[in-house]
Design a protein around this motif. Structure first.
Motif, PDB file in Angstrom:
ATOM      1  N   GLY A 121       0.795  -1.218   0.000  1.00  0.00           N
ATOM      2  CA  GLY A 121       0.000   0.000   0.000  1.00  0.00           C
ATOM      3  C   GLY A 121       0.831   1.272   0.000  1.00  0.00           C
ATOM      4  O   GLY A 121       0.265   2.376   0.042  1.00  0.00           O
ATOM      5  N   HIS A 122       2.146   1.137  -0.063  1.00  0.00           N
ATOM      6  CA  HIS A 122       3.029   2.300  -0.071  1.00  0.00           C
ATOM      7  C   HIS A 122       3.834   2.339  -1.373  1.00  0.00           C
ATOM      8  O   HIS A 122       4.039   1.311  -2.025  1.00  0.00           O
ATOM      9  N   GLU A 123       4.309   3.513  -1.720  1.00  0.00           N
ATOM     10  CA  GLU A 123       5.133   3.686  -2.917  1.00  0.00           C
ATOM     11  C   GLU A 123       6.592   3.426  -2.561  1.00  0.00           C
ATOM     12  O   GLU A 123       7.171   4.130  -1.734  1.00  0.00           O
ATOM     13  N   ILE A 124       7.165   2.420  -3.180  1.00  0.00           N
ATOM     14  CA  ILE A 124       8.551   2.030  -2.917  1.00  0.00           C
ATOM     15  C   ILE A 124       9.412   2.434  -4.116  1.00  0.00           C
ATOM     16  O   ILE A 124       9.061   2.150  -5.267  1.00  0.00           O
ATOM     17  N   THR A 125      10.527   3.086  -3.839  1.00  0.00           N
ATOM     18  CA  THR A 125      11.443   3.487  -4.906  1.00  0.00           C
ATOM     19  C   THR A 125      12.821   2.930  -4.612  1.00  0.00           C
ATOM     20  O   THR A 125      13.371   3.135  -3.529  1.00  0.00           O
ATOM     21  N   THR A 126      13.379   2.212  -5.577  1.00  0.00           N
ATOM     22  CA  THR A 126      14.743   1.692  -5.456  1.00  0.00           C
ATOM     23  C   THR A 126      15.663   2.499  -6.372  1.00  0.00           C
ATOM     24  O   THR A 126      15.213   3.417  -7.072  1.00  0.00           O
ATOM     25  N   LEU A 127      16.914   2.143  -6.382  1.00  0.00           N
ATOM     26  CA  LEU A 127      17.902   2.830  -7.223  1.00  0.00           C
ATOM     27  C   LEU A 127      17.449   2.877  -8.681  1.00  0.00           C
ATOM     28  O   LEU A 127      17.597   3.907  -9.360  1.00  0.00           O
ATOM     29  N   GLU A 128      16.888   1.759  -9.153  1.00  0.00           N
ATOM     30  CA  GLU A 128      16.460   1.688 -10.547  1.00  0.00           C
ATOM     31  C   GLU A 128      15.344   2.677 -10.859  1.00  0.00           C
ATOM     32  O   GLU A 128      15.220   3.140 -12.003  1.00  0.00           O
TER      33      GLU A 128
END
Length: 211
Positions: A121-128
């Motif tokens: 339910g959350h926005e996850i941002t990785t390096l990519e």
């Protein structure tokens, strides 16, 4: 005056030896029963199979991934080992080094200390997720320009920490930069270059550079 003195000391003090022993036995019995009940509850809890999985949908880099996970799996494990998104690194595995830093709702978080189920339910941002196709993001370009790495293992986490800082404070002071990356360790000691990279990314972004 003689009756009180004729009574045993234990009676005068309000308790008999037999009463004391009986009280101790009752207390011990109660403690034993309480311990057994607690133990039975623990055993009942431990009957849950470690291989049991639940369905979860994770929003990573604006793309939804639905998969089965064990409740004990960390977000780091799922990102790397189940989804193959390998920019996020495992360092210490216990929330001390910051190599696994990702953004959750734009806030830097240790993926090794976050359960995958917590991230639903959350926005996850990785390096990519900082890239636009093959084009690097502003912070990534700044790290290259300022030579803000040596072995490079901590670099993904450092970049994500700086990215999170700049999303919150677009033009941070040197002290704010130091605080912003204080949860990320660089064993090579490239901190001076990391600070410069953060300053450069801030300048480039304020000039209308890439996100």
């Amino acid at each position: 005056m003689g009756k009180q003195n004729d009574q045993p000391d234990s009676v005068r003090q309000g308790i008999t030896r037999r009463g004391f022993i009986t009280g101790v036995d009752v207390g011990a019995a109660a403690l034993t029963v309480s311990t057994c009940v607690s133990a039975s509850r623990v055993e009942e809890h431990e009957l849950i199979s470690s291989g049991e999985t639940v369905k979860v949908t994770l929003n990573i880099n604006s793309r939804k991934h639905t998969l089965l996970v064990e409740p004990r799996w960390t977000l780091l494990f799922v990102i790397r080992e189940r989804l193959g998104i390998t920019g996020t690194k495992e360092g210490c595995g216990r929330g001390e080094c910051g190599a696994c830093t990702v953004l959750i709702d734009e806030i830097p978080r240790y993926a090794c200390m976050t359960l995958a189920l917590e991230a639903e339910g959350h926005e996850i941002t990785t390096l990519e997720g900082l890239m636009d196709g093959e084009r690097l993001g502003t912070v990534q370009e700044a790290f290259i320009a300022e030579d803000a790495y040596q072995c490079g293992y901590c670099t993904p986490g450092q970049i994500m920490a700086v990215e999170g800082l700049l999303r919150k404070i677009p033009e941070p002071s040197p002290e704010e930069i130091r605080r912003g990356v204080s949860g990320n360790l660089c064993r090579c000691g490239a901190y001076t270059h990391i600070f410069k990279a953060a300053e450069r990314a801030s300048r480039d972004r304020s000039k209308g550079g890439s996100s």
